[in-house]
Scaffold this active site. Structure first.
Site: not given
Length: 311
Positions: A50, A78, A92
């Site tokens: 992203d 991650y 987000d």
């Protein structure tokens, strides 16, 4: 009078670039910039990050693009920061806050919730994603205020560890299977804790066998006097597969697409055969010829071949 500018001639560039994608760039934006710097004819990336996310984005050039699918299928790791107490429409930090709740959770409660998300889980893909419905990505529907039904997908959370907790920020390390949405994982953890959540930060640290070691930024690539020297070889993508060394005669037949009965030639091979059946990387001396499947009775079947290989 219109001038005709000569079309830029791109170079045949083969290799892998371990890019540290910056915040604000889409994966495709980063690829286009790196491709331009390297003047590469053919390039592709190995799994979208992203725009708000950073970290490891392996870029494949030339012959390396033949093997990029392996990284798309690979597990990813991650580091992420989950902002508890606020949900956003995108899941987000780029989205609009839609709900806020007080955060009153303990480390013990967090650990108990994290345990529920380890192993196989089902996730509903977010509306703000590139998944397509009727040829149009879901995020286009979302931006138009349309929410569509999405089927849950099965993914695996191999590792989910608490790094630190300073309310309202929860730092986690996650290793997961392909197709996992960390945004959704963050939201679901927040929902399970009863306060909601969204991702505040996301950084990818590993893709299959590739790690952040040797990773470099776009800025470093742009200013380097010899950017091509920064590329890892094509077989950097194949490091997790055992190697098979062929003789010149067998290599020639392999590159012609022939299946090879290596059991009867085992004495003449430059190196031992792997003990296990399965996918292998194939060489003549130190030159990668491609990949193959090593089957029963040491039969080697060509799979993906390097076009520039020669014997």
């Amino acid at each position: 009078m219109k001038q005709n500018h000569p079309k830029r001639v791109r170079d045949l560039v083969d290799g892998v670039l371990l890019l540290d994608k910056p915040v604000g760039f889409s994966s495709n934006d980063a690829l286009i910039k790196a491709k331009r710097v390297l003047n590469a004819k053919k390039a592709g990336h190995t799994g979208t990050l992203d725009p708000f996310a950073t970290g490891l984005l392996p870029l494949c050039f030339g012959e390396a693009t033949k093997f990029s699918q392996d990284l798309l299928e690979a597990d990813k790791t991650y580091d992420t920061t989950v902002h508890l107490g606020q949900t956003t429409d995108t899941g987000d930090t780029e989205g609009l806050v839609v709900e806020s709740h007080p955060v009153d959770v303990t480390v013990e409660q967090i650990e108990a919730v994290l345990a529920r998300f380890r192993g196989p889980i089902a996730q509903v893909p977010p509306m703000y994603s590139a998944l397509k419905r009727d040829g149009k990505p879901l995020y286009e529907y979302a931006r138009a205020g349309i929410t569509l039904e999405r089927e849950a997908r099965n993914v695996i959370i191999h590792k989910l560890e608490l790094i630190s907790y300073e309310a309202p920020f929860l730092k986690l390390s996650v290793k997961c299977s392909k197709g996992t949405y960390i945004r959704v994982l963050g939201q679901d953890i927040g929902e399970a804790l009863g306060c909601g959540a969204h991702l505040n930060a996301l950084r990818r640290t590993q893709v299959g066998p590739l790690t952040i070691e040797g990773m470099l930024t776009l800025d470093a690539l742009v200013v380097h006097p010899d950017p091509l020297s920064l590329l890892a070889p094509v077989d950097a993508l194949l490091a997790s597969f055992p190697a098979v060394q062929l003789t010149a005669e067998l290599a020639k037949r392999f590159l012609q697409g022939q299946r090879l009965a290596l059991g009867k030639d085992v004495e003449s091979l430059p190196g031992p055969l792997p003990a296990e059946q399965g996918r292998v990387r194939v060489y003549l001396d130190d030159k990668l010829l491609g990949t193959g499947q090593l089957g029963e009775y040491s039969i080697l079947a060509p799979e993906r071949l390097i076009a520039t290989a020669h014997t």
